[in-house]
Scaffold this active site. Structure first.
Site, short mmCIF file in Angstrom:
data_model
loop_
_atom_site.label_atom_id
_atom_site.label_comp_id
_atom_site.label_asym_id
_atom_site.label_seq_id
_atom_site.Cartn_x
_atom_site.Cartn_y
_atom_site.Cartn_z
CE1 TYR A 177 -1.19 -6.18 10.71
CE2 TYR A 177 -3.41 -7.06 10.42
CZ TYR A 177 -2.45 -6.09 10.16
OH TYR A 177 -2.76 -5.02 9.35
CB SER A 178 -6.00 -7.83 14.62
OG SER A 178 -6.27 -9.02 15.30
CG ASN B 62 -5.89 -2.04 0.63
OD1 ASN B 62 -5.34 -1.02 0.26
ND2 ASN B 62 -6.84 -2.01 1.55
CB THR C 163 -6.11 -3.32 9.76
OG1 THR C 163 -6.93 -4.40 9.36
CG2 THR C 163 -5.60 -3.60 11.16
CG ASP C 164 -11.19 -4.54 8.16
OD1 ASP C 164 -10.09 -5.10 8.28
OD2 ASP C 164 -12.03 -4.88 7.30
CD GLU C 165 -6.91 -8.63 9.83
OE1 GLU C 165 -6.40 -9.26 10.76
OE2 GLU C 165 -6.72 -8.92 8.64
CG LEU D 47 14.48 -1.25 2.13
CD1 LEU D 47 15.73 -1.13 1.25
CD2 LEU D 47 13.23 -1.08 1.26
CG LEU E 298 0.85 3.49 5.02
CD1 LEU E 298 1.33 4.89 4.69
CD2 LEU E 298 0.26 2.84 3.77
CB ILE F 111 -0.97 0.01 1.21
CG1 ILE F 111 -1.86 -1.24 1.18
CG2 ILE F 111 -1.82 1.28 1.21
CD1 ILE F 111 -2.70 -1.44 2.43
CE LYS G 239 -1.85 -1.54 11.66
NZ LYS G 239 -0.82 -0.64 11.04
P1 NAD Z 1 3.38 -4.59 3.55
O1 NAD Z 1 3.68 -5.76 4.44
O2 NAD Z 1 3.23 -4.83 2.09
O3 NAD Z 1 4.53 -3.49 3.72
C1 NAD Z 1 4.96 -3.06 4.97
C2 NAD Z 1 6.19 -2.17 4.75
O4 NAD Z 1 6.62 -1.71 6.04
C3 NAD Z 1 7.37 -2.88 4.11
O5 NAD Z 1 7.89 -2.11 3.05
C4 NAD Z 1 8.37 -3.03 5.24
O6 NAD Z 1 9.72 -3.04 4.83
C5 NAD Z 1 8.04 -1.82 6.08
N1 NAD Z 1 8.46 -2.01 7.48
C6 NAD Z 1 8.20 -3.09 8.28
N2 NAD Z 1 8.79 -2.93 9.47
C7 NAD Z 1 9.41 -1.72 9.45
C8 NAD Z 1 10.17 -1.00 10.40
N3 NAD Z 1 10.40 -1.50 11.62
N4 NAD Z 1 10.64 0.20 10.07
C9 NAD Z 1 10.41 0.72 8.81
N5 NAD Z 1 9.72 0.07 7.87
C10 NAD Z 1 9.21 -1.14 8.19
O7 NAD Z 1 2.10 -3.91 4.16
P2 NAD Z 1 0.79 -3.32 3.47
O8 NAD Z 1 -0.14 -4.42 3.17
O9 NAD Z 1 1.17 -2.38 2.41
O10 NAD Z 1 0.17 -2.50 4.70
C11 NAD Z 1 0.59 -1.19 4.98
C12 NAD Z 1 -0.17 -0.67 6.19
O11 NAD Z 1 -1.57 -0.68 5.93
C13 NAD Z 1 0.04 -1.50 7.46
O12 NAD Z 1 0.12 -0.63 8.55
C14 NAD Z 1 -1.22 -2.35 7.54
O13 NAD Z 1 -1.52 -2.69 8.88
C15 NAD Z 1 -2.25 -1.42 6.94
N6 NAD Z 1 -3.40 -2.08 6.28
C16 NAD Z 1 -3.19 -3.06 5.35
C17 NAD Z 1 -4.29 -3.62 4.70
C18 NAD Z 1 -4.12 -4.67 3.63
O14 NAD Z 1 -5.12 -5.24 3.17
N7 NAD Z 1 -2.92 -4.97 3.15
C19 NAD Z 1 -5.57 -3.20 5.02
C20 NAD Z 1 -5.74 -2.21 5.99
C21 NAD Z 1 -4.63 -1.65 6.61
O1 DAU Z 2 -8.68 -6.51 6.69
C1 DAU Z 2 -7.44 -5.89 6.47
C2 DAU Z 2 -6.33 -6.90 6.58
O2 DAU Z 2 -6.37 -7.70 5.40
C3 DAU Z 2 -4.95 -6.26 6.73
O3 DAU Z 2 -4.91 -5.56 7.95
C4 DAU Z 2 -3.85 -7.33 6.71
O4 DAU Z 2 -2.58 -6.71 6.77
C5 DAU Z 2 -3.99 -8.11 5.42
O5 DAU Z 2 -3.01 -9.13 5.39
C6 DAU Z 2 -5.39 -8.71 5.30
O6 DAU Z 2 -5.60 -9.73 6.31
P1 DAU Z 2 -6.31 -11.14 5.97
O7 DAU Z 2 -5.89 -12.13 6.98
O8 DAU Z 2 -7.76 -10.96 5.73
O9 DAU Z 2 -5.60 -11.42 4.52
P2 DAU Z 2 -5.04 -12.75 3.86
O10 DAU Z 2 -4.78 -12.43 2.43
O11 DAU Z 2 -3.96 -13.38 4.66
O12 DAU Z 2 -6.30 -13.73 3.91
C7 DAU Z 2 -7.55 -13.37 3.31
C8 DAU Z 2 -8.53 -14.49 3.60
O13 DAU Z 2 -8.14 -15.65 2.85
C9 DAU Z 2 -8.56 -14.94 5.04
O14 DAU Z 2 -9.89 -15.29 5.39
C10 DAU Z 2 -7.66 -16.18 5.08
C11 DAU Z 2 -7.85 -16.77 3.70
N1 DAU Z 2 -6.71 -17.48 3.11
C12 DAU Z 2 -5.50 -16.84 3.09
C13 DAU Z 2 -4.40 -17.45 2.50
C14 DAU Z 2 -3.05 -16.76 2.52
C15 DAU Z 2 -6.89 -18.71 2.49
O15 DAU Z 2 -8.01 -19.26 2.48
N2 DAU Z 2 -5.80 -19.31 1.91
C16 DAU Z 2 -4.56 -18.74 1.90
O16 DAU Z 2 -3.60 -19.36 1.38
#
Ligand code: NAD
Ligand code: DAU
Length: 355
Positions: A162-163, A192, A136-138, A37, A83, A16, A166
């Site tokens: 994780y949640s 996302n 996150t919504d988690e 990184l 982020l 993101i 957060k």
């Molecule tokens: P990601 O795992 O793809 O990227 C995380 C980034 O943070 C990486 O580039 C990593 O190198 C950097 N990072 C980790 N630890 C660090 C540290 N100690 N210092 C500096 N940088 C560090 O994550 P994402 O999916 O892009 O999520 C970004 C943010 O959005 C997170 O805070 C996550 O909780 C939140 N979020 C994610 C989702 C989702 O669906 N992916 C949804 C809602 C909220």
């Molecule tokens: O809701 C926001 C969150 O969405 C973010 O805060 C997290 O950072 C992000 O990782 C994501 O969390 P989820 O646990 O929902 O995402 P994930 O892609 O790991 O899993 C999505 C759903 O799919 C979940 O119900 C678990 C399931 N799953 C996941 C994997 C990796 C499977 O069924 N098979 C799989 O191999």
């Protein structure tokens, strides 16, 4: 663009964060990307902006308070979008400590550096400054399969390491606002998906496994529901929250696109079957395997995004169908990005203590 012209983005080499950096540079902001990184980062996701004079990068850990203070003093941002985090639920089950370290201690370290920096700003810049915590919504736990939605008022009830980390960071951000007056905004977003998504998460993992004719792991019965949002829609929402959100408020962000996991996986199978049929003509749905469930698996997430729609004028532009098609096309066209990650960093082995 108003009084906020320069934004420091932590975690800008992640999924993101890189979308946010690309979007903000394209919108004319100056962007300072601060990222440690970790395994989840990839600077190649920033190729579109790395040559821009409005973009700079610092490799640094948010747990390093001195480094954060130095970068803030040097770069003089008008706002921080935070982020950086450990983000994969399954990894948090296998190894929770780094989630506490980065998501909790790192956020508190960054908050303290931001507070010291903000206190040194004068007049207008001090009034305009925002610390935007991207969450996150988690943190709200989960919902029954058939009713209810998360809003800004939903009580916190996280279920995974994780949640919980957060949720803790959200509380610290509010505490720095209430206790020390730091101007903050928070956003809590649903799942996302889109380009440059690290292939440990459901959608990119299944796209790449399905493309290569490998098994598609569906946890439990595949009935868990997620509310999907295309990453560029989230990036636009984050710009609005950081630059126009009201001090002290939080915003729930989601795509009004609930799908259960099995239907997501089946949609990916069908889309790939029509674009790149398997050599033997088999349906990729035959690759689906129901595997041991994730421990503490949240049943359903669903966001009511009415507040950000009403107050900040944001709308998701992609439907799940258009966003998924764009995502699949992107992975088909960008093997240069994902092939080295699959071969050198993460090949798709089951994570999360249930293997
Ligand atoms: P990601 O795992 O793809 O990227 C995380 C980034 O943070 C990486 O580039 C990593 O190198 C950097 N990072 C980790 N630890 C660090 C540290 N100690 N210092 C500096 N940088 C560090 O994550 P994402 O999916 O892009 O999520 C970004 C943010 O959005 C997170 O805070 C996550 O909780 C939140 N979020 C994610 C989702 C989702 O669906 N992916 C949804 C809602 C909220
Ligand atoms: O809701 C926001 C969150 O969405 C973010 O805060 C997290 O950072 C992000 O990782 C994501 O969390 P989820 O646990 O929902 O995402 P994930 O892609 O790991 O899993 C999505 C759903 O799919 C979940 O119900 C678990 C399931 N799953 C996941 C994997 C990796 C499977 O069924 N098979 C799989 O191999």
């Amino acid at each position: 663009m108003g009084r906020i012209n320069a934004l420091l983005v932590t975690g800008g080499a992640g999924f993101i964060g890189s979308a946010v950096c690309r979007h903000l540079v394209q919108q004319g902001y100056r962007v300072i990307n601060v990222d440690k990184l970790t395994y989840a980062a990839d600077l190649r996701s920033l190729q579109e902006v790395e040559g821009s004079e409005r973009y700079s990068f610092h490799q640094a850990d948010i747990c390093d308070g001195a480094a954060m203070a130095r970068i803030l003093a040097e770069e003089q941002p008008d706002a921080i979008m935070h982020l950086a985090a450990e983000t994969h639920v399954d990894r948090s089950i296998d190894g929770p400590a780094v989630f506490v370290e980065t998501n909790v201690i790192g956020t508190v370290t960054l908050l303290q550096a931001a507070l010291d920096y903000w206190r040194g700003l004068d007049g207008e810049r001090r009034d305009a400054f925002r610390f935007h915590h991207v969450s996150t919504d988690e943190v709200f736990g989960d919902l029954p399969l058939d009713q209810g939605v998360f809003t800004e008022e939903t009580p916190y009830a996280p279920s995974s390491p994780y949640s919980a980390s957060k949720a803790s960071s959200d509380h610290f951000v509010r505490a720095w606002h209430e206790t020390y007056g730091l101007p903050i905004v928070l956003s809590n977003c649903s799942n996302n998906y889109g380009p440059y998504h690290f292939p440990e998460k459901l959608i990119p993992l299944v796209v790449l496994n399905a493309l290569e004719g490998q098994e598609l792991p569906v946890y439990g019965q595949g009935i868990n529901v997620r509310d999907w949002l295309y990453v560029d829609d989230h990036a636009r929402a984050l710009e609005l929250v950081a630059t126009t959100g009201k001090n002290g408020e939080s915003y729930a962000i989601g795509g009004r696109s609930e799908r259960n996991n099995l239907s997501v996986v089946e949609s990916i199978c069908d889309a790939l079957d029509s674009k790149v049929p398997l050599p033997d003509g088999r349906s990729r749905r035959e690759l689906i395997r129901f595997v041991t469930d994730r421990p503490g698996h949240d049943r359903r997430y669903a966001i009511d995004p009415s507040k950000i729609e009403r107050e900040l004028g944001w709308r998701a532009e992609q439907t799940f169908e258009s966003g998924l098609a764009a995502t699949i096309d992107w992975y088909l066209a960008n093997e240069w990005w994902w092939r080295p990650i699959r071969e050198q960093r993460y090949a798709g082995k089951r994570l999360g203590g249930a293997s």
